[in-house]
Motif scaffolding. Structure first.
Motif, mmCIF file in Angstrom:
data_model
loop_
_atom_site.group_PDB
_atom_site.id
_atom_site.type_symbol
_atom_site.label_atom_id
_atom_site.label_comp_id
_atom_site.label_asym_id
_atom_site.label_seq_id
_atom_site.Cartn_x
_atom_site.Cartn_y
_atom_site.Cartn_z
ATOM 1 N N GLY B 34 52.785 59.376 -46.305
ATOM 2 C CA GLY B 34 53.287 58.382 -47.241
ATOM 3 C C GLY B 34 52.549 58.459 -48.567
ATOM 4 O O GLY B 34 51.374 58.815 -48.615
ATOM 5 N N LEU B 35 53.244 58.151 -49.649
ATOM 6 C CA LEU B 35 52.600 58.013 -50.952
ATOM 7 C C LEU B 35 53.031 56.654 -51.466
ATOM 8 O O LEU B 35 54.211 56.450 -51.760
ATOM 9 C CB LEU B 35 53.066 59.114 -51.900
ATOM 10 C CG LEU B 35 52.527 59.033 -53.334
ATOM 11 C CD1 LEU B 35 51.022 59.199 -53.362
ATOM 12 C CD2 LEU B 35 53.182 60.092 -54.204
ATOM 13 N N ILE B 36 52.092 55.735 -51.480
ATOM 14 C CA ILE B 36 52.487 54.383 -51.854
ATOM 15 C C ILE B 36 51.720 53.920 -53.071
ATOM 16 O O ILE B 36 50.774 54.572 -53.527
ATOM 17 C CB ILE B 36 52.278 53.378 -50.700
ATOM 18 C CG1 ILE B 36 50.807 53.355 -50.286
ATOM 19 C CG2 ILE B 36 53.152 53.728 -49.527
ATOM 20 C CD1 ILE B 36 50.516 52.340 -49.210
ATOM 21 N N GLY B 37 52.152 52.807 -53.591
ATOM 22 C CA GLY B 37 51.515 52.267 -54.781
ATOM 23 C C GLY B 37 52.441 51.266 -55.423
ATOM 24 O O GLY B 37 53.652 51.359 -55.243
ATOM 25 N N TYR B 222 48.605 58.205 -48.818
ATOM 26 C CA TYR B 222 47.822 58.216 -50.053
ATOM 27 C C TYR B 222 48.251 56.996 -50.858
ATOM 28 O O TYR B 222 49.421 56.625 -50.833
ATOM 29 C CB TYR B 222 48.121 59.465 -50.875
ATOM 30 C CG TYR B 222 47.646 60.738 -50.244
ATOM 31 C CD1 TYR B 222 46.437 61.301 -50.624
ATOM 32 C CD2 TYR B 222 48.423 61.389 -49.287
ATOM 33 C CE1 TYR B 222 46.000 62.489 -50.044
ATOM 34 C CE2 TYR B 222 48.001 62.565 -48.714
ATOM 35 C CZ TYR B 222 46.785 63.117 -49.094
ATOM 36 O OH TYR B 222 46.365 64.283 -48.536
ATOM 37 N N VAL B 223 47.326 56.394 -51.570
ATOM 38 C CA VAL B 223 47.671 55.241 -52.391
ATOM 39 C C VAL B 223 47.354 55.539 -53.843
ATOM 40 O O VAL B 223 46.245 55.940 -54.192
ATOM 41 C CB VAL B 223 46.899 53.981 -51.951
ATOM 42 C CG1 VAL B 223 47.367 52.788 -52.780
ATOM 43 C CG2 VAL B 223 47.109 53.729 -50.481
ATOM 44 N N LEU B 229 44.360 58.260 -57.406
ATOM 45 C CA LEU B 229 44.364 57.988 -55.976
ATOM 46 C C LEU B 229 43.232 57.013 -55.683
ATOM 47 O O LEU B 229 42.087 57.258 -56.059
ATOM 48 C CB LEU B 229 44.135 59.283 -55.197
ATOM 49 C CG LEU B 229 45.336 60.207 -55.041
ATOM 50 C CD1 LEU B 229 44.929 61.419 -54.220
ATOM 51 C CD2 LEU B 229 46.491 59.496 -54.389
ATOM 52 N N ILE B 230 43.563 55.884 -55.029
ATOM 53 C CA ILE B 230 42.482 54.946 -54.718
ATOM 54 C C ILE B 230 42.164 54.937 -53.234
ATOM 55 O O ILE B 230 41.160 54.380 -52.821
ATOM 56 C CB ILE B 230 42.801 53.517 -55.197
ATOM 57 C CG1 ILE B 230 44.139 53.056 -54.620
ATOM 58 C CG2 ILE B 230 42.830 53.460 -56.711
ATOM 59 C CD1 ILE B 230 44.377 51.572 -54.819
ATOM 60 N N GLU B 237 44.890 52.278 -41.486
ATOM 61 C CA GLU B 237 43.588 52.002 -42.106
ATOM 62 C C GLU B 237 43.719 51.791 -43.598
ATOM 63 O O GLU B 237 43.123 50.882 -44.182
ATOM 64 C CB GLU B 237 42.621 53.166 -41.859
ATOM 65 C CG GLU B 237 42.026 53.167 -40.471
ATOM 66 C CD GLU B 237 41.182 54.413 -40.251
ATOM 67 O OE1 GLU B 237 40.666 54.976 -41.246
ATOM 68 O OE2 GLU B 237 41.069 54.834 -39.079
ATOM 69 N N VAL B 238 44.525 52.675 -44.207
ATOM 70 C CA VAL B 238 44.698 52.599 -45.657
ATOM 71 C C VAL B 238 45.267 51.255 -46.054
ATOM 72 O O VAL B 238 44.805 50.590 -46.981
ATOM 73 C CB VAL B 238 45.611 53.743 -46.133
ATOM 74 C CG1 VAL B 238 46.107 53.475 -47.534
ATOM 75 C CG2 VAL B 238 44.873 55.061 -46.060
ATOM 76 N N LEU B 239 46.278 50.836 -45.293
ATOM 77 C CA LEU B 239 46.948 49.584 -45.656
ATOM 78 C C LEU B 239 46.026 48.380 -45.463
ATOM 79 O O LEU B 239 46.206 47.357 -46.115
ATOM 80 C CB LEU B 239 48.229 49.409 -44.826
ATOM 81 C CG LEU B 239 49.365 50.358 -45.218
ATOM 82 C CD1 LEU B 239 50.545 50.172 -44.278
ATOM 83 C CD2 LEU B 239 49.791 50.130 -46.651
ATOM 84 N N ALA B 240 45.056 48.542 -44.577
ATOM 85 C CA ALA B 240 44.164 47.411 -44.319
ATOM 86 C C ALA B 240 43.022 47.331 -45.324
ATOM 87 O O ALA B 240 42.344 46.315 -45.423
ATOM 88 C CB ALA B 240 43.604 47.518 -42.905
#
Lengths: 697, 256
Positions: B34-37, B222-223, B229-230, B237-240
């Motif tokens: 996923g590539l979110i933001g 990835y965010v 990229l942060i 885990e990333v979302l948390a």
């Protein structure tokens, strides 16, 4: 030192000389930009509007004996804005935003229809050699020379002063009046303006009236520069205006004016200095007279192809553009196999019957128009490929056809080559030129392709045709561009019937090529590109390759048809057959009748050369009434109605891009299907009356 | 194993504003990434740099280890990037099957003007079969002959997926597939994609701001925020992580 002084003097003289026409170009450019900014219409009919005013002024003054002032008020103050209002209210207001291609096609149709409609209503006939007069009496006879360098004629000075006053008045209107402010707002965002309680449609109507007023004013001012009033000259004028407007990026009014002045001055300066260069460079001589009129076309072509910012300004950046609904889908989407079968059966029967009648009964003049119809259909297939399949509007098909014709003429004249071989060579050259021309165009939007091809057509007309190795140069003025008829073995094609057979064979081959392309990889690729360029690239389609291929096929067909037409007429007859304005009508015809199918092209060819003979002269009515004596008195109608009729038919393009013929057939098919469904429903109440694969218009 | 896609230090500025600053990312074969933001984070710009629609100022894009940074869009597509569009991009005036047919023909690369002229340009049986297979897989078989204009948005997205699949992609880029769809349609689309992916084994890079879809569909994410990229790592885990929450919701404020 002396040399330098005279150089400066010439430069100033050239500048002064260029200012009056430049001011008028600027005036037209301003009007053009005004309409484009407020309604997004690329108004190619602007030249036609200018022509109508100029001709009306001439007619009122010379034929009806009106005073200059009265004629001016009628032509420029009353009629010119009225035309603008009518066009806005009846046509352009109803087109959805974003349909820039449809708007362009309609404007092209109008530039064919308007002059002819005007001539029919007013009874105006362009008379060669009767130079139009300007606004003030004896405008061409009184001179002023304020600087002692260049004498302005009274007409030129009037043009300069009126143009500057007009531009200043417009600037004041924008700056100091409420309607001016509203116009600026509408330009920014029509929807946003409406949300603020201003009726954008009223403002848009006003700016159309205003822009048309400028067209009329410019028309009357520039008319004295032509020795005859004729619509094609005014059409070229609009190309000049677009070049000037393009210098202003199509949005800036002051820069459009400056662009017009700049072009005028540049032309005059080149006119001053070119003869001296030619003295040293003899090879330039044949084009010396024609390089200067071609300057705007070169400038326009260069700007469109080399200046990306110009193209990016094409989408008006309305902050609320996103709320626009997507353009409506065309009424009919896929064709049922039934319809195709019926069409083929009908076509075969029709051609058998018509062919037999022509062969057994036709006299020489009928044979001529029938053959011409078949050959023109071949040329029109080039439009089917480019406009119908690739969705590109080319306004230079006349030039490609002319390349075919001139090649045959040159090869036969100089080397005694067989004209049939010459025709194939000509078609190949036309294909190569077309493909080469396509290279800088493939990345442009559709409207810009149309404009760039228009510039090319105008350039071809002004310069290339005059080259001795193309149009024959000086000798062809005396002898014409003669082309002999071929002889194949025992088959002498000087016989018109034999030549008709050849024309039909060539058309059949061309029709096969077009339908094979349509169902094959090339046609599918072009259809995908027409649908969505980004999506096509995402599955690996190269837009450049596909479009260059389409241009090449189209150029080949046009060149082949042009060669055939020249062989038929035993002369290239460039001006009457292939000039840009003549070729404009081709596009109008094909697009209004059906650009997607071979039969659309065939109908277009028949309409061009047979309609006058069969319908307008009353022959058809005569057949039905079984007597020539009973033909009603309104016949014969003027052949100009053809231009009016098909020019106005393009208005339907916005709703039915597939053309009249196809749309009519589909509607009939749907109606038939409904009828039979109803009959079935009587017998069997549960029958479904939907027709699979058919969308209802 | 070579990554299907590797972006190294992709940087893009528009008129002085940095839209992407040195973004690096990797997608392994068969992975769902996923590539979110939040809106304006630079997702679409990055996407366009990967595809070649935009030329990045710096950085390289590698496809299976080969540098494709200088190749035009259509060549990258042929090298194995398939994609869908946020604002649906279909070919008007053609049927569902025709969308897949042209993609199949282009992939085979055996169509040419000369073949057309010899009458060999019509769809062949094996091509039609390949199309029907994919249509079946996506549940579009009964719509095969429908004009595209008759389809719903959700069906249209599936056609885009089908069209991309015909190119036999090694990597499928999905650009906000949930936009314009309701939750049920989104869930259906995700389920279909998963089935197809299991069968064909391509990798997916999903650009999305619908966090729900990303968390249920992707393994790794990835965010992006303000062009950088942060965070990266396993999606849950990333979302948390706090940084991501802050990017989406703004800084946390302690209750008084």
């Amino acid at each position: 030192m002396v040399l330098a002084a005279s150089f400066v003097e010439d430069l100033v003289r050239g500048t002064l000389q260029g200012l009056p026409p430049g001011a008028v170009y600027g005036l037209i450019a301003i009007g053009f930009v005004l309409a484009y900014k407020t309604s997004g219409v690329f108004n190619l009919a602007f030249g036609a509007q200018a022509y109508v005013s100029a001709a009306l002024y001439f007619q009122a003054r010379n034929e009806w004996g009106w005073s200059n002032l009265a004629a001016f008020v009628l032509a420029v103050v009353v009629v010119a804005p009225a035309i603008g209002l009518v066009l806005e209210r009846l046509i352009f207001r109803h087109l959805p935003p974003g349909s820039s291609l449809a708007k362009l096609v309609i404007a092209i149709g109008l530039s064919v229809a308007l002059p002819n409609l005007f001539e029919l209503i007013v009874g105006f006939e362009p008379v060669a050699g009767r130079t139009p007069e300007g606004l003030l009496p004896n405008g061409a006879g009184v001179f002023y020379d304020p600087l002692g360098l260049y004498s302005f004629s009274r007409d030129e000075l009037t043009a300069l002063v009126v143009a500057v006053l007009g531009a200043a008045a417009l600037a004041a209107l924008f700056r100091f009046t409420a309607i001016g402010l509203q116009m600026r707002a509408v330009v920014e965002s029509p929807r946003m303006t409406e949300l603020n309680g201003i009726r954008a449609d009223r403002v848009s109507a006003f700016s159309w009236a205003l822009s048309s007023f400028f067209a009329g004013l410019a028309g009357v001012l520039i008319a004295p520069r032509f020795n005859t009033l004729s619509a094609p000259d005014f059409f070229n004028l609009v190309v000049v205006a677009i070049a000037a407007a393009a210098i202003g990026k199509l949005v800036s009014l002051p820069r459009a004016l400056a662009g017009g002045l700049g072009l005028g001055v540049a032309i005059a300066i080149i006119d001053t200095f070119l003869p001296r260069i030619v003295e040293r460079q003899q090879w330039l001589e044949p084009i010396q007279e024609n390089v200067t009129p071609a300057v705007p076309f070169i400038v326009l072509f260069a700007l469109v192809t080399l200046w990306p910012e110009l193209r990016s300004s094409k989408e008006q950046t309305d902050p609320l553009a996103g709320v626009d609904p997507p353009p409506p889908t065309p009424a009919a989407l896929t064709r049922s196999p039934w319809l195709t079968r019926i069409t083929i059966v009908f076509a075969v029967c029709f051609f058998l019957v018509a062919g037999l009648v022509v062969f057994l009964r036709a006299d020489a003049s009928w044979l001529f128009v029938v053959t011409q119809a078949v050959i023109l259909s071949t040329i029109y297939l080039s439009i089917t490929v480019l406009t119908g399949f690739a969705g590109q509007i080319s306004l230079c098909q006349g030039a490609f056809a002319a390349i075919g014709g001139f090649t045959v003429f040159q090869l036969a004249d100089r080397f005694g080559m067989s004209v049939l071989v010459g025709a194939v060579v000509g078609a190949c050259i036309a294909a190569a030129v077309s493909a080469l021309l396509a290279l800088p165009l493939v990345r442009l939007g559709r409207v810009w392709v149309a404009i760039a091809t228009l510039a090319f057509a105008a350039f071809f007309d002004a310069v290339v045709v005059k080259l001795p190795f193309v149009g024959g140069g000086g000798t062809s003025l005396l002898q014409g561009t003669r082309v002999p008829r071929p002889v194949i073995g025992p088959w002498d094609l000087a016989d018109d019937k034999a030549f008709l057979v050849l024309a039909v064979l060539v058309f059949a081959v061309a029709a096969y090529v077009v339908s094979a392309v349509k169902t094959g990889t090339v046609g599918r690729t072009l259809a995908a590109l027409r649908g969505s360029e980004v999506a096509s690239r995402s599955i690996g389609i190269s837009p450049t390759r596909a479009r260059v291929t389409a241009f090449a096929i189209s150029g080949f067909l046009a060149g082949l048809g042009g060669a055939m037409l020249s062989i038929q007429q035993k002369n290239v007859n460039y001006a009457s057959n292939f000039a840009p304005f003549a070729a404009l009508f081709w596009l109008v015809l094909v697009v209004s009748l059906g650009a997607r199918t071979v039969e659309g092209a065939a109908y277009a060819g028949a309409s061009f050369s047979l309609m006058d003979r069969i319908i307008f002269q009353g022959t058809f009515i005569g057949w039905i009434l079984r007597s020539e004596d009973r033909i009603p008195g309104v016949f014969p109608l003027s052949p100009k109605w053809r231009f009016v009729l098909f020019g106005l038919t393009t208005i339907a393009f916005a709703k039915h891009p597939e053309g009249l013929v196809e749309n009519g057939k589909r509607n009939a098919h749907v109606r038939m299907a409904k009828l039979s469904a109803r009959r079935d429903a009587h017998r069997e109440p549960s029958a479904d009356d939907a027709v699979p694969g058919e969308a209802v218009a | 194993m070579t990554a299907v896609l590797e972006a190294r230090g992709v940087t893009k500025t528009f008129a002085g504003i940095t839209a992407l600053s040195s973004v690096s990312l990797e997608v392994q074969p068969g992975e769902r990434v996923g590539l979110i933001g939040p809106n304006g984070a630079g997702k679409t710009t990055f996407f366009n740099c990967l595809l070649g629609v935009l030329a990045p100022d710096r950085g390289t894009v590698l496809l299976e280890g080969d540098d494709v940074s200088d190749l035009p869009v259509h060549v990258r597509s042929r090298r194995g990037i398939g994609r869908t569009f946020q604002r649906i991009e279909l070919f008007g005036e053609s049927t569902v099957r025709e969308h897949l047919l042209i993609a199949e023909r282009v992939r085979r690369g055996d169509g040419s003007l000369w073949r057309d002229l010899l009458g060999r340009g019509r769809p062949r049986a094996d091509e039609l079969e390949a199309c029907d297979e994919v249509l079946e897989l996506l549940g579009l078989a009964r719509l095969a002959d429908e004009p595209i204009e008759h389809l719903s948005l959700g069906q249209g997205r599936l056609v885009e997926v089908g069209r991309a699949l015909m190119t036999r992609p090694k990597l499928l880029l999905l650009d906000e597939p949930s936009s314009g769809l309701d939750r049920r349609e989104t869930a259906d689309l995700a389920a279909t994609l998963r089935t197809v992916q299991d069968e064909q084994g391509f990798a997916i890079l999903l650009v999305e701001h619908d966090v729900e879809l990303v968390s249920s569909f992707t393994e790794r994410s990835y965010v992006l925020d303000f062009g950088s990229l942060i965070a990266e790592g396993p999606t849950h885990e990333v979302l948390a992580s706090a940084a991501v929450r802050e990017a989406y919701l703004g800084p946390e404020v302690d209750a008084p």
